[in-house]
Design an enzyme around this catalytic site. Structure first.
Site, PDB file in Angstrom:
ATOM      1  N   HIS A  52       6.402  21.827  13.722  1.00  0.00           N
ATOM      2  CA  HIS A  52       4.556  21.640  13.508  1.00  0.00           C
ATOM      3  C   HIS A  52       4.505  20.189  13.300  1.00  0.00           C
ATOM      4  CE1 HIS A  52       3.770  26.003  13.112  1.00  0.00           C
ATOM      5  NE2 HIS A  52       4.895  26.496  12.939  1.00  0.00           N
ATOM      6  N   LYS A  80      27.260  -5.126   6.632  1.00  0.00           N
ATOM      7  CA  LYS A  80      28.408  -4.745   5.285  1.00  0.00           C
ATOM      8  C   LYS A  80      27.876  -6.654   5.429  1.00  0.00           C
ATOM      9  CE  LYS A  80      30.950  -1.127   6.083  1.00  0.00           C
ATOM     10  NZ  LYS A  80      31.986  -0.107   5.692  1.00  0.00           N
ATOM     11  N   GLU A 139      28.529   7.274  16.045  1.00  0.00           N
ATOM     12  CA  GLU A 139      29.834   7.071  15.822  1.00  0.00           C
ATOM     13  C   GLU A 139      30.600   6.534  16.767  1.00  0.00           C
ATOM     14  OE1 GLU A 139      31.464   6.683  12.003  1.00  0.00           O
ATOM     15  OE2 GLU A 139      30.268   5.388  11.157  1.00  0.00           O
TER      16      GLU A 139
END
Ligand code: PA5
Length: 447
Positions: free
Chosen positions: A309, A423, A288
């Protein structure tokens, strides 16, 4: 005297020379100066810089509130998202027992909510809470973020139905702005105890405020040691203009030079699952703060040896776009020796008598060398142990390095304008009043 974080740059030398790092770090002292003088971008969000001192007068109250929640309940639901969630979880999961809910001894359970909108997650949690004696800490600086606001509505309703409105109010703590926001109004209306997120501290820099400290204290950890660790690293870095002895300047410079050399993905590596959520917090902090205006290093993370792995193959031989920053913890908390077996049928007797941590440490050294051979620069951050003190050091170290690094990239490391895009669309699609026109357009696009 306790040690501090040590940064080891030996394994980036094939890519960037130590002298180049010192040179950029030295040039970046001006960024440290502008942070301290409050003259750079985002200078209204610099309250975190002096938190190791500023928070001290609040510690008694935070501990008292934590004690109260522990005395009236056996479980606390911490509701928050992003910077109002990750810091607390990072510290709690780094330092608590690995299987807390399975412990026989008395233990206060911390459960997280409001960090997603998954109906199954919330329903499952409600099912669990039916049988638990629980409290709620709800955290939102703006007081209007949809995910935690929705979760709070649901869990508040559940708690009130379970214990009654008055008793619920006694076990709900709200951490929010001192004046604004829906959560502030709700808290004032219902008489919840509140703690404040200062105006000049953004979510991702707020671990050392009540946002992080209250849940951490409720979990039973020592918040004073955490703050003490942060203070120690502040003393080493914040006013230290001798770049080579300032690990925050050196880390910020090293990662930017590696980026300039074409590596745009930084993977934070831990060799213990305890660091998983510290990496999640770190990803938010750097993602951010730096990811804007088409700039920034993409922050990723792995838990080794587990991910050796899975992602190990890509790191070793995939596109050379990566570098690693490894948190190397010298001593585990506990001691476990590998037993010997008479017939050695699994052929592991060559390890008998050794500590498991010795095997892990050798895996770590082997990985650094292998990744270096595979052309991956590796920065190492050494700490003696993972406890409150060194976790506090890591938090302040990364925050300061991130702010300097953002200034090196010439971005504002304290805003997050891009977070709004999803949003707005979500509100429009849900027909939130005021978003009708935008909603129509989006629905057309979805046809
Ligand atoms: O770092 C940030 O600013 C964000 O991640 C916020 O912390 C997050 O969006 C939650 O915001 P709020 O605390 O206002 O609910």
């Amino acid at each position: 005297m306790k040690e501090n974080i040590i940064i080891n740059l030996r394994n980036i030398e094939g890519f960037v020379q130590y002298e180049e790092v010192v040179a950029l770090a030295q040039q970046s002292v001006r960024h440290l100066d502008s942070l301290n003088a409050g003259t750079g971008a985002g200078n209204d969000f610099l309250g975190w810089l002096s938190l190791p001192d500023d928070i001290l007068p609040q510690l008694d109250r935070i501990e008292k509130t934590a004690k109260h929640l522990r005395s009236v309940s056996d479980t606390t639901v911490v509701i928050g998202i992003g910077g109002s969630y990750l810091g607390a979880r990072a510290v709690i999961e780094a330092l608590s027992h690995s299987f807390p809910s399975l412990l026989k001894s008395k233990h206060h359970e911390i459960i997280y909510a409001g960090q997603n909108i998954c109906e199954d997650y919330v329903s499952d949690l409600l099912e669990i809470l039916d049988a638990r004696n629980y409290s709620i800490i709800v955290i939102s600086k703006s007081g209007t973020t949809t995910e935690p606001a929705l979760a709070f509505r649901i869990f508040k309703d559940h708690l009130e139905n379970k214990v009654g409105k008055a008793s619920a109010a006694d076990r709900i703590i709200a951490i929010t702005d001192s004046k604004k926001g829906a959560l502030r109004s709700l808290a004032d209306l219902n008489g919840y105890e509140t703690l404040v997120i200062p105006d000049n501290i953004g979510g991702r820099y707020s671990v050392l405020t009540p946002v992080g400290l209250l849940p951490i204290a409720v979990s039973g950890l020592d918040i004073r040691a955490l703050v003490k660790g942060a203070k120690a690293i502040e003393e080493l870095t914040r006013h230290n203009k001798n770049a080579a002895s300032n690990p925050a300047l050196m880390y910020a410079a090293a990662r930017n030079l590696i980026l300039r050399g074409g590596r745009s993905v930084e993977i934070l590596v831990g060799f213990t699952p305890r660091l998983h959520f510290l990496s999640e917090w770190w990803k938010q902090l750097f993602g951010e703060s730096e990811g804007k205006e088409g700039k920034g290093i993409f922050p990723a993370s792995v838990d080794f040896t587990t991910d050796l792995h899975s992602l190990g193959q890509y790191i070793q031989e995939g596109q050379r776009i990566l570098f690693e920053t490894m948190i190397s913890v010298k001593n585990p908390k506990k001691k476990l020796t590998i037993p010997s077996e008479k017939d050695d049928s699994d052929q592991l007797n060559y390890l008998a008598g050794k500590r498991l941590s010795e095997v892990n440490h050798n895996a770590e050294m082997g990985t650094v060398l292998a990744h270096n051979d595979g052309n991956v620069p590796v920065i190492t951050l050494n700490i003696p142990e993972l406890d409150e003190y060194y976790t506090g050091q890591l938090i302040y170290f990364f925050e300061l390095a991130c702010a300097i690094s953002g200034y090196i990239l010439d971005v504002n490391p304290f805003d997050q304008p891009g977070v709004e895009a999803y949003k707005k669309n979500m509100f429009a699609l849900l027909n939130k009043p005021g978003y009708e026109e935008a909603g129509k357009k989006l629905k057309e696009r979805l046809k």
